[in-house]
Motif scaffolding. Structure first.
Motif, PDB file in Angstrom:
ATOM      1  N   GLY A  70       0.822  -1.196   0.000  1.00 54.55           N
ATOM      2  CA  GLY A  70       0.000   0.000   0.000  1.00 54.55           C
ATOM      3  C   GLY A  70       0.857   1.248   0.000  1.00 54.55           C
ATOM      4  N   VAL A  71       0.197   2.404   0.035  1.00 54.85           N
ATOM      5  CA  VAL A  71       0.900   3.679  -0.032  1.00 54.85           C
ATOM      6  C   VAL A  71       0.807   4.378   1.310  1.00 54.85           C
ATOM      7  CG1 VAL A  71       1.106   5.858  -1.247  1.00 54.85           C
ATOM      8  CG2 VAL A  71       0.274   3.842  -2.454  1.00 54.85           C
ATOM      9  N   PRO A  72       1.867   4.355   2.121  1.00 61.54           N
ATOM     10  CA  PRO A  72       1.833   5.041   3.411  1.00 61.54           C
ATOM     11  C   PRO A  72       2.047   6.526   3.246  1.00 61.54           C
ATOM     12  CG  PRO A  72       3.990   4.084   3.083  1.00 61.54           C
ATOM     13  CD  PRO A  72       3.154   3.687   1.889  1.00 61.54           C
ATOM     14  N   ALA A  73       1.743   7.284   4.288  1.00 63.39           N
ATOM     15  CA  ALA A  73       1.990   8.724   4.253  1.00 63.39           C
ATOM     16  C   ALA A  73       3.402   9.042   4.683  1.00 63.39           C
ATOM     17  CB  ALA A  73       1.000   9.448   5.161  1.00 63.39           C
ATOM     18  N   GLY A  74       4.105   8.078   5.237  1.00 66.63           N
ATOM     19  CA  GLY A  74       5.484   8.313   5.662  1.00 66.63           C
ATOM     20  C   GLY A  74       5.575   8.424   7.167  1.00 66.63           C
ATOM     21  N   PRO A  75       6.672   7.955   7.748  1.00 64.89           N
ATOM     22  CA  PRO A  75       6.829   7.990   9.199  1.00 64.89           C
ATOM     23  C   PRO A  75       7.075   9.392   9.709  1.00 64.89           C
ATOM     24  CG  PRO A  75       8.850   7.246   8.148  1.00 64.89           C
ATOM     25  CD  PRO A  75       7.818   7.384   7.063  1.00 64.89           C
ATOM     26  N   ASP A 170      -1.308  14.243  17.186  1.00 60.48           N
ATOM     27  CA  ASP A 170      -1.347  13.081  16.295  1.00 60.48           C
ATOM     28  C   ASP A 170      -0.776  13.463  14.934  1.00 60.48           C
ATOM     29  OD1 ASP A 170      -1.862  10.762  14.914  1.00 60.48           O
ATOM     30  OD2 ASP A 170      -3.841  10.467  15.809  1.00 60.48           O
ATOM     31  N   VAL A 171       0.553  13.543  14.854  1.00 64.78           N
ATOM     32  CA  VAL A 171       1.197  14.022  13.631  1.00 64.78           C
ATOM     33  C   VAL A 171       1.047  13.032  12.483  1.00 64.78           C
ATOM     34  CG1 VAL A 171       3.380  14.801  12.633  1.00 64.78           C
ATOM     35  CG2 VAL A 171       2.812  15.385  14.987  1.00 64.78           C
ATOM     36  N   ASP A 172       1.109  11.726  12.768  1.00 62.84           N
ATOM     37  CA  ASP A 172       0.970  10.728  11.707  1.00 62.84           C
ATOM     38  C   ASP A 172      -0.382  10.846  11.006  1.00 62.84           C
ATOM     39  OD1 ASP A 172       3.472   9.528  11.894  1.00 62.84           O
ATOM     40  OD2 ASP A 172       2.834   8.236  13.538  1.00 62.84           O
ATOM     41  N   GLN A 173      -1.440  10.876  11.800  1.00 61.71           N
ATOM     42  CA  GLN A 173      -2.774  10.991  11.221  1.00 61.71           C
ATOM     43  C   GLN A 173      -2.948  12.338  10.541  1.00 61.71           C
ATOM     44  OE1 GLN A 173      -5.938  10.155  13.973  1.00 61.71           O
ATOM     45  NE2 GLN A 173      -7.562  10.731  12.538  1.00 61.71           N
ATOM     46  N   ALA A 174      -2.400  13.384  11.155  1.00 63.77           N
ATOM     47  CA  ALA A 174      -2.509  14.721  10.571  1.00 63.77           C
ATOM     48  C   ALA A 174      -1.770  14.806   9.247  1.00 63.77           C
ATOM     49  CB  ALA A 174      -1.949  15.762  11.547  1.00 63.77           C
ATOM     50  N   ARG A 175      -0.646  14.142   9.165  1.00 61.58           N
ATOM     51  CA  ARG A 175       0.127  14.138   7.921  1.00 61.58           C
ATOM     52  C   ARG A 175      -0.695  13.545   6.772  1.00 61.58           C
ATOM     53  NH1 ARG A 175       5.477  14.134   5.968  1.00 61.58           N
ATOM     54  NH2 ARG A 175       5.745  12.663   4.252  1.00 61.58           N
ATOM     55  N   THR A 176      -1.318  12.403   7.042  1.00 61.47           N
ATOM     56  CA  THR A 176      -2.164  11.787   6.023  1.00 61.47           C
ATOM     57  C   THR A 176      -3.331  12.697   5.658  1.00 61.47           C
ATOM     58  OG1 THR A 176      -1.598   9.551   6.773  1.00 61.47           O
ATOM     59  CG2 THR A 176      -3.616   9.795   5.488  1.00 61.47           C
ATOM     60  N   ALA A 177      -3.951  13.309   6.672  1.00 58.85           N
ATOM     61  CA  ALA A 177      -5.088  14.198   6.419  1.00 58.85           C
ATOM     62  C   ALA A 177      -4.675  15.408   5.594  1.00 58.85           C
ATOM     63  CB  ALA A 177      -5.696  14.642   7.746  1.00 58.85           C
ATOM     64  N   MET A 178      -3.484  15.955   5.863  1.00 56.06           N
ATOM     65  CA  MET A 178      -3.030  17.118   5.111  1.00 56.06           C
ATOM     66  C   MET A 178      -2.687  16.736   3.678  1.00 56.06           C
ATOM     67  SD  MET A 178      -2.630  20.393   5.357  1.00 56.06           S
ATOM     68  CE  MET A 178      -2.301  20.954   7.040  1.00 56.06           C
ATOM     69  N   ILE A 179      -2.032  15.613   3.494  1.00 56.06           N
ATOM     70  CA  ILE A 179      -1.667  15.162   2.155  1.00 56.06           C
ATOM     71  C   ILE A 179      -2.901  14.942   1.297  1.00 56.06           C
ATOM     72  CG2 ILE A 179      -0.663  13.229   0.859  1.00 56.06           C
ATOM     73  CD1 ILE A 179       1.304  12.905   3.246  1.00 56.06           C
ATOM     74  N   THR A 180      -3.956  14.430   1.885  1.00 59.80           N
ATOM     75  CA  THR A 180      -5.161  14.068   1.129  1.00 59.80           C
ATOM     76  C   THR A 180      -6.268  15.111   1.234  1.00 59.80           C
ATOM     77  OG1 THR A 180      -6.041  12.805   3.010  1.00 59.80           O
ATOM     78  CG2 THR A 180      -4.662  11.612   1.439  1.00 59.80           C
ATOM     79  N   ALA A 181      -5.938  16.318   1.663  1.00 57.14           N
ATOM     80  CA  ALA A 181      -6.974  17.338   1.865  1.00 57.14           C
ATOM     81  C   ALA A 181      -7.709  17.682   0.579  1.00 57.14           C
ATOM     82  CB  ALA A 181      -6.353  18.602   2.464  1.00 57.14           C
ATOM     83  N   ALA A 182      -7.001  17.726  -0.542  1.00 58.00           N
ATOM     84  CA  ALA A 182      -7.650  18.057  -1.807  1.00 58.00           C
ATOM     85  C   ALA A 182      -8.257  16.821  -2.459  1.00 58.00           C
ATOM     86  CB  ALA A 182      -6.645  18.714  -2.767  1.00 58.00           C
ATOM     87  N   ASN A 183      -7.533  15.718  -2.394  1.00 55.50           N
ATOM     88  CA  ASN A 183      -8.010  14.449  -2.943  1.00 55.50           C
ATOM     89  C   ASN A 183      -7.025  13.368  -2.524  1.00 55.50           C
ATOM     90  OD1 ASN A 183      -5.807  14.046  -4.978  1.00 55.50           O
ATOM     91  ND2 ASN A 183      -6.697  15.905  -5.862  1.00 55.50           N
ATOM     92  N   ASN A 184      -7.365  12.129  -2.806  1.00 53.42           N
ATOM     93  CA  ASN A 184      -6.432  11.041  -2.538  1.00 53.42           C
ATOM     94  C   ASN A 184      -6.200  10.238  -3.801  1.00 53.42           C
ATOM     95  OD1 ASN A 184      -4.640   9.416  -1.161  1.00 53.42           O
ATOM     96  ND2 ASN A 184      -6.203   8.216  -0.106  1.00 53.42           N
ATOM     97  N   ALA A 185      -5.942  10.954  -4.892  1.00 57.44           N
ATOM     98  CA  ALA A 185      -5.676  10.286  -6.159  1.00 57.44           C
ATOM     99  C   ALA A 185      -4.440   9.400  -6.078  1.00 57.44           C
ATOM    100  CB  ALA A 185      -5.486  11.326  -7.267  1.00 57.44           C
ATOM    101  N   LEU A 186      -3.519   9.725  -5.155  1.00 52.57           N
ATOM    102  CA  LEU A 186      -2.294   8.948  -5.021  1.00 52.57           C
ATOM    103  C   LEU A 186      -2.496   7.680  -4.207  1.00 52.57           C
ATOM    104  CD1 LEU A 186       0.238  11.843  -4.399  1.00 52.57           C
ATOM    105  CD2 LEU A 186      -0.240  10.658  -6.535  1.00 52.57           C
ATOM    106  N   GLY A 187      -3.657   7.560  -3.570  1.00 49.24           N
ATOM    107  CA  GLY A 187      -3.952   6.349  -2.818  1.00 49.24           C
ATOM    108  C   GLY A 187      -3.188   6.220  -1.527  1.00 49.24           C
TER     109      GLY A 187
END
Length: 339
Positions: A70-75, A170-187
């Protein structure tokens, strides 16, 4: 650049208009469909110059394999690095100080393009999520006095929520939320099958946008992997976090969260400087982030408020500068002309 100016001079675009503008930009730039292009009202001239040069943000902080995983948001929970430490420390101080009294965040941008002509822009983001804008103090005052708020967008709400989540731990969850704020086309965070499905859906949506504007539909592209995927993921993180900062910098919680998210990009260089005799930090993205260009964001070393951003595009080489002033205000004061 001309498109960005036109977007500034019209009311805030709805989703369909935004998609049309985004498609036009992609046509001109030949950028991957997943690259973030933000609405003009927050889009600084420096960033417009970089995007037009084909830049895509990249940070080596995110490690993504090219296997079928899968595609993680990064540690983000590794030991603090030399880059991470000062931003995390500043974020803690900003959060502890709290937000100053008021009910809105006022940001005044003075942008200078290659012609060195100033472009003044006022943005007022209220604690209720409403937005007022103007190209002068008078037009902003008029907009507030008449209640002419721009409609809040889901995107704005998401980037603010992601920043607040990071500020509160919660930086990990926030990171994913920020990355996907516009869309999650990258999965991001999805299984391989779900990621492929998200990418295909984004490709189909983009094709439909091109059809609506009468443009040739570009050939479908395979979902990026490896370094290309890292680049696009961090493009979303950098751009979306920057959007939150430049829209609502005077909110301490949002500002602290953005700083903590920036701290997850260890390839960014944090330096020390002074501005008007006051201590400041420079956040310099490595050239690879900008496709060979340069991006330096200067923030106040005591409170994290943005002061200045300088961007030099790679091809063609153009320099853009934007100066920032941010403060907490009340709507009543602004409506009365007290800015």
């Amino acid at each position: 650049m001309d498109l960005m100016k036109k977007l500034r001079d019209v009311p805030s675009p709805g989703p369909e208009a935004y998609d049309r503008a985004r498609a036009a930009l992609r046509t001109a730039m030949e950028e991957p469909v997943a690259t973030v292009v933000r609405p003009r009202r927050w889009f600084s001239w420096p960033q417009a110059g970089v995007v037009a040069a084909g830049a895509a943000a990249v940070a080596a902080a995110v490690v993504i394999g090219t296997s079928g995983g899968g595609v993680p948001a990064g540690p983000s929970d590794a030991a603090p690095s030399a880059v991470e430490a000062p931003l995390v420390k500043l974020a803690a101080a900003v959060k502890a100080a709290g937000t100053q009294p008021g009910d809105a965040s006022l940001i005044i941008n003075t942008k200078f393009g290659p012609d060195n002509e100033p472009d003044l822009y006022y943005t007022l983001y209220t604690d209720q999520g409403r937005q007022f804008t103007g190209d002068s103090a008078k037009t902003l005052v008029d907009a507030v006095a008449k209640g002419h708020a721009e409609p809040a967008t889901p995107y704005d709400g998401k980037v603010m929520a992601a920043a607040r989540l990071a500020a509160n731990g919660d930086v990990d969850q926030a990171r994913t939320a920020m990355i996907t704020a516009a869309n999650n086309a990258l999965g991001v965070g999805l299984s391989p099958a779900e990621a492929d499905k998200a990418w295909a859906a984004a490709q189909a949506e983009t094709a439909e946008v091109f059809r609506k504007v009468g443009k040739p539909v570009p050939a479908s592209r395979p979902r990026p992997t490896g370094k290309d995927l890292e680049n696009l993921i961090n493009n979303h993180l950098w751009s979306n976090a920057e959007h939150a900062l430049f829209a609502n910098a005077a909110d301490a919680e949002v500002r602290a969260g953005v700083l903590k998210l920036y701290a997850t990009i260890p390839d960014m260089v944090v330096g020390k400087t002074t501005v008007d005799g006051q201590p400041a930090l420079t956040l310099t993205a490595p050239p690879a982030i900008l496709g060979g260009g340069a991006d330096v964001l200067t923030i106040n070393a005591d409170n994290g408020l943005p002061i200045r951003e300088e961007i030099t595009s790679a091809e063609p080489s153009k320099r853009y500068v934007v100066n920032y002033k941010a403060a907490r205000v009340t709507l009543a004061d602004v409506a009365a002309g007290k800015i």
